[in-house]
Design a protein around this motif. Structure first.
Motif, PDB file in Angstrom:
ATOM      1  N   ALA A  60       0.830  -1.205   0.000  1.00 25.30           N
ATOM      2  CA  ALA A  60       0.000   0.000   0.000  1.00 25.30           C
ATOM      3  C   ALA A  60       0.865   1.257   0.000  1.00 25.30           C
ATOM      4  CB  ALA A  60      -0.929  -0.008   1.219  1.00 25.30           C
ATOM      5  N   ASN A  61       1.953   1.247   0.782  1.00 21.64           N
ATOM      6  CA  ASN A  61       2.873   2.391   0.779  1.00 21.64           C
ATOM      7  C   ASN A  61       3.453   2.607  -0.616  1.00 21.64           C
ATOM      8  OD1 ASN A  61       2.479   2.697   3.530  1.00 21.64           O
ATOM      9  ND2 ASN A  61       4.420   1.735   4.109  1.00 21.64           N
ATOM     10  N   ARG A  62       3.879   1.507  -1.242  1.00 21.44           N
ATOM     11  CA  ARG A  62       4.485   1.611  -2.571  1.00 21.44           C
ATOM     12  C   ARG A  62       3.459   2.120  -3.587  1.00 21.44           C
ATOM     13  NH1 ARG A  62       6.250  -3.077  -2.550  1.00 21.44           N
ATOM     14  NH2 ARG A  62       8.243  -2.560  -1.584  1.00 21.44           N
ATOM     15  N   ALA A  63       2.224   1.666  -3.448  1.00 18.77           N
ATOM     16  CA  ALA A  63       1.177   2.146  -4.340  1.00 18.77           C
ATOM     17  C   ALA A  63       0.945   3.646  -4.162  1.00 18.77           C
ATOM     18  CB  ALA A  63      -0.115   1.372  -4.085  1.00 18.77           C
ATOM     19  N   ALA A  64       1.034   4.112  -2.918  1.00 22.32           N
ATOM     20  CA  ALA A  64       0.877   5.550  -2.666  1.00 22.32           C
ATOM     21  C   ALA A  64       2.018   6.333  -3.289  1.00 22.32           C
ATOM     22  CB  ALA A  64       0.805   5.810  -1.161  1.00 22.32           C
ATOM     23  N   PHE A  65       3.236   5.815  -3.145  1.00 23.41           N
ATOM     24  CA  PHE A  65       4.377   6.470  -3.804  1.00 23.41           C
ATOM     25  C   PHE A  65       4.158   6.527  -5.321  1.00 23.41           C
ATOM     26  CE2 PHE A  65       7.087   4.806  -0.103  1.00 23.41           C
ATOM     27  CZ  PHE A  65       7.113   6.036   0.543  1.00 23.41           C
ATOM     28  N   ASP A  66       3.792   5.384  -5.880  1.00 16.29           N
ATOM     29  CA  ASP A  66       3.647   5.296  -7.326  1.00 16.29           C
ATOM     30  C   ASP A  66       2.529   6.209  -7.839  1.00 16.29           C
ATOM     31  OD1 ASP A  66       5.694   3.446  -7.409  1.00 16.29           O
ATOM     32  OD2 ASP A  66       4.366   1.702  -7.530  1.00 16.29           O
ATOM     33  N   ALA A 124       9.372  13.852   8.342  1.00 14.28           N
ATOM     34  CA  ALA A 124       8.429  13.144   9.202  1.00 14.28           C
ATOM     35  C   ALA A 124       9.240  12.305  10.189  1.00 14.28           C
ATOM     36  CB  ALA A 124       7.496  12.260   8.382  1.00 14.28           C
ATOM     37  N   LEU A 125       9.080  12.568  11.467  1.00 15.95           N
ATOM     38  CA  LEU A 125       9.860  11.881  12.501  1.00 15.95           C
ATOM     39  C   LEU A 125       9.104  10.666  13.021  1.00 15.95           C
ATOM     40  CD1 LEU A 125      12.212  11.715  14.559  1.00 15.95           C
ATOM     41  CD2 LEU A 125      10.891  13.289  16.012  1.00 15.95           C
ATOM     42  N   ALA A 146       3.981   7.635   9.106  1.00 19.52           N
ATOM     43  CA  ALA A 146       4.812   8.804   8.809  1.00 19.52           C
ATOM     44  C   ALA A 146       4.386   9.484   7.514  1.00 19.52           C
ATOM     45  CB  ALA A 146       6.278   8.394   8.728  1.00 19.52           C
ATOM     46  N   LEU A 147       3.908   8.710   6.554  1.00 14.36           N
ATOM     47  CA  LEU A 147       3.533   9.295   5.269  1.00 14.36           C
ATOM     48  C   LEU A 147       2.354  10.254   5.399  1.00 14.36           C
ATOM     49  CD1 LEU A 147       3.933   6.332   2.753  1.00 14.36           C
ATOM     50  CD2 LEU A 147       5.557   8.138   3.359  1.00 14.36           C
ATOM     51  N   ARG A 148       1.579  10.129   6.483  1.00 12.04           N
ATOM     52  CA  ARG A 148       0.490  11.077   6.706  1.00 12.04           C
ATOM     53  C   ARG A 148       1.018  12.479   7.008  1.00 12.04           C
ATOM     54  NH1 ARG A 148      -2.090   6.756   9.961  1.00 12.04           N
ATOM     55  NH2 ARG A 148      -1.918   8.042  11.831  1.00 12.04           N
TER      56      ARG A 148
END
Length: 257
Positions: A60-66, A124-125, A146-148
């Motif tokens: 899901a993180n990778r999909a958000a990056f992409d 983002a810490l 962190a991506l939020r």
């Protein structure tokens, strides 16, 4: 009961030991005596569940990056190898060239995040100290949190500075496109052989602190031979983050992903 670890194909495996507590895998590496674990099957099932959930969120993180056209690099090392100083150099070099975000992972304190502020990057810490004894790595759920705090729509690149540890971070996909590690020559030549999981997992190795070479008994050629045994053909950058020597080649690689 044997030692649990994750294979390159993602499976979790337990090495069983004989009554004497000794076991050798096909490569004849001794994993030590772990016969005290009496709940092996339950532990294996829990680990499989943990990794499965981690991989789901990593995807899901990778999909958000992409979806936002962002490339992500997971940067790992042992403590004190020079990740943060390398990132300072990297952010300074990329300023005005790429829009960069940093996920800064540490067990405690915002010290490293503060060192990166003012260099044009979103920060983002993540402090992992609330885990059991302080988590020794970042995982995909942590990075998702962190991506939020990052505006991915305004970024081209995310650099994830993992917790300083030469073992655990390599086993957790966090949604990155590339894995890299910083290796200080103060650590000696033998670590690729002693900690192969980390060295095998990465796409690039930044050999750092070469400004100290005149003062150390470090054999760079031997280190590279040991590294080649574990990860043949891996990309290597020879640098000094303190002086800036060799950093430009690393920056160009990151920028070109």
């Amino acid at each position: 009961m044997g030692r649990f670890h994750r294979h390159d194909d993602g499976t979790v495996h337990a090495h069983d030991h004989d009554e004497g507590g000794h076991h050798h895998d096909p490569d004849e590496h001794d994993h030590g005596d772990h016969s005290g674990y009496g709940t092996g099957r339950q532990r294996l099932e829990v680990l499989e569940d943990i990794f499965a959930e981690n991989d789901r969120l990593a995807a899901a993180n990778r999909a958000a990056f992409d979806a936002h056209g962002v490339r992500a690099v997971n940067l790992m090392s042992s403590p004190g190898a020079g990740k943060t100083m390398l990132l300072q150099r990297t952010l300074a070099a990329l300023r005005g060239r790429l829009r960069v975000g940093v996920v800064e992972g540490d067990i405690e304190t915002p010290l490293d995040a503060e060192r990166l502020r003012g260099l044009g990057a979103q920060i983002a810490l993540l402090n992992t100290g609330q885990g059991f004894g302080g988590e020794c790595h970042l995982d995909a759920p942590m990075v998702a949190r962190a991506l939020r705090d990052l505006d991915l729509a305004a970024l081209d690149l995310v650099l994830i500075e993992n917790v300083g540890n030469l073992v655990c971070p390599a086993e957790f996909d966090v949604g990155e496109h590339r894995k890299a590690m910083v290796y200080a020559i103060t650590e000696g030549e033998d670590k690729p052989l002693k900690y192969p999981v980390m060295f095998r997992a990465v796409d690039a190795v930044v050999v750092n602190k070469l400004d100290l070479a005149p003062y150390l008994d470090f054999d760079l050629a031997l280190f590279r031979r040991n590294l080649e045994q574990v990860n043949p053909g891996v990309l290597v950058f020879e640098t000094s983050a303190r002086t800036g020597a060799g950093v430009a080649a690393w920056v160009d690689w990151v920028a070109g992903l």
